[in-house]
Design a protein around this motif. Structure first.
Motif, mmCIF file in Angstrom:
data_model
loop_
_atom_site.group_PDB
_atom_site.id
_atom_site.type_symbol
_atom_site.label_atom_id
_atom_site.label_comp_id
_atom_site.label_asym_id
_atom_site.label_seq_id
_atom_site.Cartn_x
_atom_site.Cartn_y
_atom_site.Cartn_z
ATOM 1 N N ARG A 188 98.214 24.937 -7.882
ATOM 2 C CA ARG A 188 97.384 23.781 -8.246
ATOM 3 C C ARG A 188 96.844 23.090 -6.996
ATOM 4 O O ARG A 188 95.678 22.657 -6.964
ATOM 5 C CB ARG A 188 98.192 22.789 -9.087
ATOM 6 N N LEU A 189 97.686 23.000 -5.959
ATOM 7 C CA LEU A 189 97.256 22.360 -4.716
ATOM 8 C C LEU A 189 96.165 23.182 -4.029
ATOM 9 O O LEU A 189 95.101 22.646 -3.653
ATOM 10 C CB LEU A 189 98.451 22.177 -3.786
ATOM 11 N N ILE A 190 96.395 24.475 -3.855
ATOM 12 C CA ILE A 190 95.412 25.324 -3.174
ATOM 13 C C ILE A 190 94.108 25.372 -3.956
ATOM 14 O O ILE A 190 93.012 25.438 -3.367
ATOM 15 C CB ILE A 190 95.988 26.740 -2.957
ATOM 16 N N ASN A 191 94.184 25.290 -5.268
ATOM 17 C CA ASN A 191 93.000 25.349 -6.115
ATOM 18 C C ASN A 191 92.031 24.195 -5.838
ATOM 19 O O ASN A 191 90.835 24.295 -6.149
ATOM 20 C CB ASN A 191 93.419 25.347 -7.589
ATOM 21 N N GLN A 192 92.529 23.140 -5.228
ATOM 22 C CA GLN A 192 91.653 22.019 -4.871
ATOM 23 C C GLN A 192 90.810 22.335 -3.634
ATOM 24 O O GLN A 192 89.837 21.631 -3.350
ATOM 25 C CB GLN A 192 92.500 20.771 -4.612
ATOM 26 N N TYR A 193 91.166 23.395 -2.915
ATOM 27 C CA TYR A 193 90.497 23.734 -1.668
ATOM 28 C C TYR A 193 89.823 25.113 -1.704
ATOM 29 O O TYR A 193 88.942 25.382 -0.881
ATOM 30 C CB TYR A 193 91.503 23.726 -0.509
ATOM 31 N N ARG B 222 118.017 25.927 -2.037
ATOM 32 C CA ARG B 222 116.979 25.405 -2.925
ATOM 33 C C ARG B 222 116.240 24.277 -2.207
ATOM 34 O O ARG B 222 116.440 23.099 -2.479
ATOM 35 C CB ARG B 222 117.590 24.882 -4.227
ATOM 36 N N PRO B 223 115.367 24.600 -1.238
ATOM 37 C CA PRO B 223 114.664 23.561 -0.480
ATOM 38 C C PRO B 223 113.774 22.700 -1.372
ATOM 39 O O PRO B 223 113.305 23.131 -2.427
ATOM 40 C CB PRO B 223 113.823 24.362 0.520
ATOM 41 N N ASP B 224 113.532 21.502 -0.897
ATOM 42 C CA ASP B 224 112.747 20.519 -1.650
ATOM 43 C C ASP B 224 111.278 20.925 -1.720
ATOM 44 O O ASP B 224 110.655 21.221 -0.693
ATOM 45 C CB ASP B 224 112.884 19.149 -0.984
ATOM 46 N N THR B 225 110.711 20.949 -2.924
ATOM 47 C CA THR B 225 109.310 21.336 -3.101
ATOM 48 C C THR B 225 108.359 20.217 -2.687
ATOM 49 O O THR B 225 107.247 20.481 -2.225
ATOM 50 C CB THR B 225 109.059 21.738 -4.569
ATOM 51 N N THR B 226 108.792 18.974 -2.827
ATOM 52 C CA THR B 226 107.917 17.847 -2.493
ATOM 53 C C THR B 226 107.500 17.882 -1.024
ATOM 54 O O THR B 226 106.314 17.722 -0.695
ATOM 55 C CB THR B 226 108.613 16.512 -2.812
ATOM 56 N N SER B 227 108.463 18.093 -0.134
ATOM 57 C CA SER B 227 108.135 18.137 1.293
ATOM 58 C C SER B 227 107.294 19.370 1.622
ATOM 59 O O SER B 227 106.421 19.325 2.505
ATOM 60 C CB SER B 227 109.416 18.141 2.131
ATOM 61 N N LEU B 228 107.521 20.479 0.907
ATOM 62 C CA LEU B 228 106.704 21.674 1.115
ATOM 63 C C LEU B 228 105.249 21.393 0.759
ATOM 64 O O LEU B 228 104.332 21.738 1.527
ATOM 65 C CB LEU B 228 107.234 22.824 0.254
ATOM 66 N N LEU B 229 105.009 20.771 -0.379
ATOM 67 C CA LEU B 229 103.635 20.478 -0.799
ATOM 68 C C LEU B 229 102.956 19.530 0.188
ATOM 69 O O LEU B 229 101.763 19.674 0.476
ATOM 70 C CB LEU B 229 103.637 19.874 -2.204
ATOM 71 N N LYS B 230 103.703 18.594 0.723
ATOM 72 C CA LYS B 230 103.148 17.684 1.731
ATOM 73 C C LYS B 230 102.728 18.460 2.979
ATOM 74 O O LYS B 230 101.653 18.206 3.560
ATOM 75 C CB LYS B 230 104.183 16.614 2.078
ATOM 76 N N GLU B 231 103.563 19.406 3.381
ATOM 77 C CA GLU B 231 103.269 20.222 4.553
ATOM 78 C C GLU B 231 102.032 21.095 4.323
ATOM 79 O O GLU B 231 101.150 21.197 5.198
ATOM 80 C CB GLU B 231 104.484 21.092 4.853
ATOM 81 N N VAL B 232 101.949 21.721 3.143
ATOM 82 C CA VAL B 232 100.804 22.579 2.826
ATOM 83 C C VAL B 232 99.528 21.750 2.749
ATOM 84 O O VAL B 232 98.463 22.166 3.234
ATOM 85 C CB VAL B 232 101.052 23.346 1.518
ATOM 86 N N LYS B 233 99.619 20.567 2.161
ATOM 87 C CA LYS B 233 98.439 19.697 2.068
ATOM 88 C C LYS B 233 97.945 19.297 3.455
ATOM 89 O O LYS B 233 96.723 19.269 3.711
ATOM 90 C CB LYS B 233 98.755 18.446 1.253
ATOM 91 N N PHE B 234 98.867 19.008 4.370
ATOM 92 C CA PHE B 234 98.475 18.691 5.744
ATOM 93 C C PHE B 234 97.670 19.838 6.353
ATOM 94 O O PHE B 234 96.617 19.615 6.972
ATOM 95 C CB PHE B 234 99.713 18.393 6.593
#
Length: 609
Positions: free
Chosen positions: A353-358, A280-292
């Motif tokens: 939600r993150l991708i929807n910003q781009y 169950r990897p951490d979603t917070t670090s994943l979102l940070k990576e995708v945002k980068f």
């Protein structure tokens, strides 16, 4: 008559190919596209193009759900589907290909991607890893005693060349260069983690191009200097597994300059082995990576956006030492954004939600596939493995499955004890899980992992004691240096150091033909290895999870479909059963358990846990 039949068969193949080509052109020819590289970016129709990809594996998803999973991927904001093709799923015996039945029809998958306006990254191997049995390589290669894989070995390359030729004829109409939707083709997979023969990589590229595959190519490797140097090729785009920081991209550009670099495997989840807790990897670090990557206008692929299921005997295994063995669970849920049953998870919504910003105009999320509970199924004893043994083959010493022409399932090795008749019995080496019997009585189990392969054989009053060893193959290793991984007893058996000779060997492939031919009999409580059967009536069908928590270790079939393995050590206790494998009215469930001696009730559950 035979000549006429062959002529008709060849004619039908030609017609099918032409129809496939026309379909591809009809989907894309209205707006023909070009795809190429600049020194740092992908170029689609002469403009920079960012790939946002989600990986799906057709072989792990029932064909009836392909479109739904593709639509789910698009609704998370992706414009591309990455897909493995598992060579061994399509060529089980040399030269006998199947690209037409059920979820093996790669052309149909590509068509659906085209209809849903999704680009494709094709990952055809020949080696793919993917936590899949033998990393996608066909186990029939292991029948060759001195085979070497993923190199210039002539036996290996002969098989690869045949596979590339056959697959090329299927995918060629769907290349972007032919008006289709395949943008790029990957050469091998993470080769820098395995070896350093660039001649081999160049040979593979030559096989593809000589068969008309003229799209751009890419490689995929970990972001380390030695992996990138050994696994990349000049003029070929660099995939990073993963590309999670600017330093990764800078390094790749230095090792292989002048081509685009992208994250070919960004991991929203991770794999799980038997006996572990669910990853169950951490979603917070994943979102940070995708945002980068989104902020940096980088291309990337979610590995995996939806994993699916290792049905049957398709799950692989890992090993990073000579005595280690870590078999993968049946579920390939992977803690992915889209779960095993195709449902959107909280991780899915967060990424969306993150991708929807781009990304503009992301479509609505498709309705979820229905799931249901099934009330208790009353199981009954059906038969014993020992009453369904085939005619044996004589062997001076035991040999692996593959040397008897068997790739999966189980095998019984039987001999009389002469000389030593009790003491320390050692199996060199058991691949992968063995049960030891003496005079028809269960003695102990041996699991390959850890190197403890010895059991105490008790004294007996029988003049010529009979030793039987039942071995289950649990998946060929799919990664790193120990991939030459034959199943069964791979060397010899000793008793107090004495090598035991003159064996009878019984092949038990546990394939559809074997299961169909099972004869009812009394179960064998002393020896174990029993079949249990039940039936249940359905007024309607929907997906379900078969709860095996009351059983110990074995395999489940529903209406003849192999759902995969279960094991009491967990973490998985429920096996996914798609609605398409069920039917209104009477259904049949068959269980083979290596250790259980009593029939236990089974339920169908709406959720995996």
């Amino acid at each position: 008559m035979i000549g006429l039949q062959l002529y008709i068969k060849k004619t039908l193949k030609v017609v099918a190919f032409i129809f496939s080509l026309l379909f591809s052109l009809s989907v894309f020819s209205q707006n023909k596209h070009s795809f190429s590289f600049s020194s740092s970016a992908f170029i689609l129709d002469n403009k920079p193009f960012r790939i946002i990809s989600g990986e799906l594996h057709p072989a792990r998803i029932p064909k009836e759900y392909w479109r739904h999973r593709i639509q789910m991927t698009k609704a998370m904001g992706c414009n591309t589907i990455a897909m493995y093709v598992f060579w061994n799923y399509h060529e089980k015996e040399p030269g006998q290909f199947d690209f037409t039945t059920d979820n093996r029809n790669i052309a149909d998958f590509l068509k659906i991607c085209a209809e849903e306006k999704m680009w494709v990254l094709l990952r055809p191997g020949p080696y793919v890893c993917g936590e899949w049995d033998f990393g996608g390589l066909p186990p029939y290669l292991l029948r060759i005693p001195d085979i070497k894989i993923r190199c210039m070995d002539s036996h290996y390359l002969e098989a690869v060349k045949r596979y590339v030729s056959r697959l090329s004829s299927i995918v060629k109409p769907y290349l972007v260069t032919n008006g289709g939707n395949i943008l790029m083709v990957q050469i091998e997979n993470e080769y820098g983690s395995f070896a350093n023969d660039r001649n081999y990589l160049e040979t593979l590229r030559g096989y593809w191009t000589s068969n008309g595959i003229n799209t751009p190519f890419y490689t995929a490797d970990g972001a380390t200097p030695f992996m990138l140097e050994a696994g990349s090729l000049p003029g070929v785009a660099v995939g990073l597994d993963p590309g999670s920081s600017q330093g990764n991209y800078t390094l790749a550009a230095q090792v292989n300059p002048g081509v685009p670099v992208f994250s070919s495997e960004t991991y929203p989840g991770w794999l799980t082995h038997w006996g572990e807790k669910w990853a169950r990897p951490d979603t917070t670090s994943l979102l940070k990576e995708v945002k980068f990557m989104l902020d940096s206008n980088l291309s990337f692929n979610f590995y995996v956006i939806h994993g699916g299921t290792n049905f049957g005997f398709t799950a692989g295994a890992n090993a990073f030492s000579a005595t280690q063995y870590q078999p993968d669970v049946t579920s390939y849920d992977y803690d992915a954004p889209i779960n095993e049953q195709g449902r959107a998870t909280p991780k899915y919504y967060a990424i969306r939600r993150l991708i929807n910003q781009y990304v503009k105009n992301i479509p609505e999320i498709p309705a979820p596939v229905p799931a249901m509970n099934i009330p208790e199924i009353n199981m009954q004893p059906f038969s014993s493995l020992w009453s369904n043994l085939p005619k044996p083959v004589a062997s001076v010493q035991p040999k692996p499955f593959e040397y008897y022409g068997q790739d999966h399932g189980m095998m019984v090795y039987k001999t009389k004890l002469i000389g030593h008749k009790s003491g320390k019995l050692t199996i060199w080496e058991p691949h992968d899980y063995a049960l030891v019997f003496l005079n028809g009585m269960f003695i102990d189990t041996v699991f390959r992992d850890g190197g403890n392969w010895t059991v105490d054989l008790p004294k007996t009053n029988v003049k010529d004691p009979v030793l039987e060893i039942l071995v289950e193959g649990m998946g060929h290793i799919n990664f790193a240096q120990f991939m030459i991984d034959r199943k069964g007893i791979t060397d010899r058996v000793t008793l107090n150091g004495m090598t035991l000779m003159n064996w009878e060997v019984f092949s038990l492939p546990f394939d559809y033909r074997y299961v169909l031919g099972l004869k009812p009999s009394a179960i064998d409580i002393a020896r174990r290895g029993n079949f249990f059967k039940g039936s249940f009536n359905l007024q309607q069908t929907a997906d379900t999870y078969i709860d095996m928590s009351q059983y110990k270790k074995g395999i489940v079939w529903v209406n003849g479909h192999n759902l995969g393995r279960y094991w009491y050590i967990g973490p998985q206790q429920r096996l996914y059963c798609p609605a398409s494998w069920l039917k209104k009215g009477m259904n049949e469930i068959l269980v083979f358990d290596l250790l259980e001696t009593e029939a236990k009730r089974i339920r169908g559950k709406e959720t995996p846990e």
